[in-house]
Structures are given as C-alpha cells and as structure tokens.
Design a protein around this motif. Structure first.
Motif, mmCIF file in Angstrom:
data_model
loop_
_atom_site.group_PDB
_atom_site.id
_atom_site.type_symbol
_atom_site.label_atom_id
_atom_site.label_comp_id
_atom_site.label_asym_id
_atom_site.label_seq_id
_atom_site.Cartn_x
_atom_site.Cartn_y
_atom_site.Cartn_z
ATOM 1 N N PHE A 19 45.983 -6.355 2.633
ATOM 2 C CA PHE A 19 45.067 -7.468 2.379
ATOM 3 C C PHE A 19 44.878 -7.583 0.877
ATOM 4 O O PHE A 19 44.446 -6.629 0.227
ATOM 5 C CB PHE A 19 43.733 -7.221 3.090
ATOM 6 C CG PHE A 19 42.670 -8.232 2.772
ATOM 7 C CD1 PHE A 19 42.926 -9.589 2.880
ATOM 8 C CD2 PHE A 19 41.407 -7.830 2.372
ATOM 9 C CE1 PHE A 19 41.942 -10.526 2.594
ATOM 10 C CE2 PHE A 19 40.419 -8.746 2.082
ATOM 11 C CZ PHE A 19 40.685 -10.105 2.199
ATOM 12 N N SER A 21 43.520 -10.129 -2.431
ATOM 13 C CA SER A 21 42.750 -11.305 -2.832
ATOM 14 C C SER A 21 42.390 -11.211 -4.307
ATOM 15 O O SER A 21 42.053 -10.130 -4.804
ATOM 16 C CB SER A 21 41.474 -11.425 -1.991
ATOM 17 O OG SER A 21 40.677 -12.504 -2.454
ATOM 18 N N LEU A 24 37.698 -12.851 -4.350
ATOM 19 C CA LEU A 24 36.505 -12.293 -3.713
ATOM 20 C C LEU A 24 35.809 -11.335 -4.666
ATOM 21 O O LEU A 24 36.462 -10.543 -5.348
ATOM 22 C CB LEU A 24 36.878 -11.548 -2.426
ATOM 23 C CG LEU A 24 37.406 -12.381 -1.263
ATOM 24 C CD1 LEU A 24 37.881 -11.471 -0.135
ATOM 25 C CD2 LEU A 24 36.344 -13.345 -0.746
ATOM 26 N N GLU A 28 32.049 -8.771 -1.448
ATOM 27 C CA GLU A 28 32.658 -9.568 -0.386
ATOM 28 C C GLU A 28 33.951 -8.927 0.103
ATOM 29 O O GLU A 28 34.218 -8.893 1.317
ATOM 30 C CB GLU A 28 32.943 -10.984 -0.900
ATOM 31 C CG GLU A 28 31.714 -11.767 -1.302
ATOM 32 C CD GLU A 28 32.069 -13.087 -1.958
ATOM 33 O OE1 GLU A 28 31.398 -14.090 -1.653
ATOM 34 O OE2 GLU A 28 33.014 -13.108 -2.769
ATOM 35 N N PHE A 29 34.732 -8.414 -0.845
ATOM 36 C CA PHE A 29 35.977 -7.744 -0.466
ATOM 37 C C PHE A 29 35.688 -6.528 0.400
ATOM 38 O O PHE A 29 36.443 -6.221 1.332
ATOM 39 C CB PHE A 29 36.744 -7.330 -1.723
ATOM 40 C CG PHE A 29 38.098 -6.770 -1.446
ATOM 41 C CD1 PHE A 29 39.154 -7.603 -1.103
ATOM 42 C CD2 PHE A 29 38.332 -5.403 -1.519
ATOM 43 C CE1 PHE A 29 40.420 -7.084 -0.834
ATOM 44 C CE2 PHE A 29 39.591 -4.882 -1.255
ATOM 45 C CZ PHE A 29 40.634 -5.724 -0.910
ATOM 46 N N LEU A 31 33.258 -6.169 2.618
ATOM 47 C CA LEU A 31 32.961 -6.588 3.991
ATOM 48 C C LEU A 31 34.234 -7.010 4.725
ATOM 49 O O LEU A 31 34.398 -6.708 5.916
ATOM 50 C CB LEU A 31 31.947 -7.734 3.971
ATOM 51 C CG LEU A 31 30.569 -7.374 3.392
ATOM 52 C CD1 LEU A 31 29.665 -8.602 3.369
ATOM 53 C CD2 LEU A 31 29.914 -6.252 4.198
ATOM 54 N N HIS A 32 35.138 -7.700 4.023
ATOM 55 C CA HIS A 32 36.410 -8.063 4.648
ATOM 56 C C HIS A 32 37.222 -6.812 4.996
ATOM 57 O O HIS A 32 37.828 -6.728 6.070
ATOM 58 C CB HIS A 32 37.220 -8.957 3.705
ATOM 59 C CG HIS A 32 36.753 -10.371 3.643
ATOM 60 N ND1 HIS A 32 35.577 -10.750 3.046
ATOM 61 C CD2 HIS A 32 37.314 -11.518 4.120
ATOM 62 C CE1 HIS A 32 35.430 -12.061 3.131
ATOM 63 N NE2 HIS A 32 36.457 -12.554 3.790
ATOM 64 N N THR A 33 37.221 -5.850 4.075
ATOM 65 C CA THR A 33 37.979 -4.613 4.309
ATOM 66 C C THR A 33 37.404 -3.833 5.478
ATOM 67 O O THR A 33 38.156 -3.293 6.315
ATOM 68 C CB THR A 33 37.975 -3.745 3.041
ATOM 69 O OG1 THR A 33 38.557 -4.477 1.959
ATOM 70 C CG2 THR A 33 38.755 -2.456 3.256
ATOM 71 N N ALA A 35 35.821 -5.030 8.036
ATOM 72 C CA ALA A 35 36.192 -5.713 9.278
ATOM 73 C C ALA A 35 37.594 -5.305 9.716
ATOM 74 O O ALA A 35 37.852 -5.063 10.904
ATOM 75 C CB ALA A 35 36.108 -7.226 9.079
ATOM 76 N N LEU A 36 38.512 -5.186 8.745
ATOM 77 C CA LEU A 36 39.866 -4.738 9.069
ATOM 78 C C LEU A 36 39.884 -3.271 9.498
ATOM 79 O O LEU A 36 40.624 -2.889 10.415
ATOM 80 C CB LEU A 36 40.781 -4.949 7.860
ATOM 81 C CG LEU A 36 41.118 -6.410 7.536
ATOM 82 C CD1 LEU A 36 41.774 -6.515 6.169
ATOM 83 C CD2 LEU A 36 42.033 -6.993 8.609
#
Length: 212
Positions: A19, A21, A24, A28-29, A31-33, A35-36
């Motif tokens: 992933f 980006s 971000l 924010e990064f 929270l995305h991480t 989730a993964l």
C-alpha cells in the motif's frame, strides 16, 4: 515522499501486498494500514519511528491494536531484551544492519519480492565512504532529483516486513519446549493417567480414630 506498507507471508516467504500513498497524513495512513492489518488476520506490525513514524505511532496508541513490534534494547547484541517502545528506530548502524539482512534474504530466496518498483529502488541504495548505506536518487526512480534518507521508502518498508518476520521466528524459538507425552502403555504413562484420575475424583471425608 511515499508512505509505504508492505505485507509479507511467512509461510511462503513472499511479499503479498503493498500500500503506497503520497497524499495521506501519517495519522490517516495509520488508520488505512491498520484496516489492512485486520484484513490480513491481525498482521504483526513493524513501524519505522523516525520522522512521520512518530505521528503514525501516536495514532496507533489511540487504537486497540497491539500486535506491534517492540524495539530491542540493542540491535547489535547477541542477546537483547525487548523494550516497551513500539517501532524500529533508524540510525546509521541499525539501518545498515536492516538493509544487510534484507539483502541476504533476497539473495538466498527467503524473501520473494514480485514488486518491480521495490526491486528497482534496491539498486538505488549505495555504500558511502563513511560506511553508511544511503539512497541515491540520481540512480533513477520516481523522483531522480531527490537524494537522502526520505526516499527509497519501499525498500525500508520491505526490510521492516522481513525484520518483523525474523522477530516472530525468534519469539517462537524462545518459547519453552513442551514436555513430550509419555507413551500410554509405559510405566510413566500409566502413572500420569492414575494421577489424573485421582485429581478428577471428588474428595471424600474418611473415618478417623483417636487413641490416648
């Protein structure tokens, strides 16, 4: 520069996801991480604490995710205890060791990396006269005018994925071995079965005689 999360499967020795980006904020990064990580069966997470990694770890502390790499007291000692500090800290020595371990894993086939961009970035790291290993943006890549430690982020992310895999393997080796079960027909096996039956029986009050 890029923020990168790499996912490595220990059972196959293969990088299975990435992933990336540029858009971000670190929180924010994070929270995305996470989730993964949840999607990949609560993956063991290793974070570089330097720079934006500090913001990432601050956001991580606000969540309930605790399957996280904790820093060793020393990266160079043969035996080192874990600290209570999450994340891997990069300096001249720890970065050189991290990249050397990752290089050896690629060479030996213990880390299979199907990502062409990541492998291209590996070629942009060079040994400097002061014995450090640094990213040289002049060798190509997404931003050929950039140099320094803030680029070559895919390589650092992949290296940390390998570092996390090695840390898990070390933890498994350090677990106390289970005592092998006695063969059921041996004397020891029959004695253990006898003790187990006695433990499972309810206690019964007996009769007591007193003599003067």
């Amino acid at each position: 520069s890029n923020s990168v999360a790499s996912f490595f499967r220990r059972s196959t020795g293969r990088k299975i996801a990435e992933f990336v980006s540029k858009h971000l904020f670190p929180s924010e990064f994070c929270l995305h991480t996470l989730a993964l990580c949840r999607w990949f069966n609560d993956a063991y997470l290793a974070v570089e604490e330097n720079g934006p990694g500090g913001e990432f770890i601050t956001q991580l502390g606000r969540t309930d995710y605790r399957n996280v790499f904790m820093r060793d007291e020393s990266e160079t000692k043969f035996v080192s205890r874990k600290t209570m500090k999450p994340g891997w800290w990069s300096n001249r020595e720890t970065k050189r060791l991290l990249l050397a371990d990752y290089r050896d894993a690629l060479k030996d086939g213990r880390f299979i990396n199907p990502c062409h961009e990541s492998l291209d970035e590996c070629l942009q790291y060079v040994h400097q006269p002061n014995q450090t290993v640094e990213h040289d943006g002049s060798r190509g890549g997404e931003d050929p005018t950039s140099t320094g430690e803030n680029h070559g982020d895919r390589v650092i992310s992949d290296s940390l994925a390998w570092r996390a895999a090695c840390d898990l393997a070390k933890r498994e080796l350090e677990k106390k071995p289970q005592k092998p079960a006695m063969p059921p027909n041996s004397f020891g096996g029959r004695w253990e079965a006898h003790l187990a039956r006695r433990r499972n029986q309810p206690y019964r009050w007996g009769s007591f005689g007193l003599a003067r």
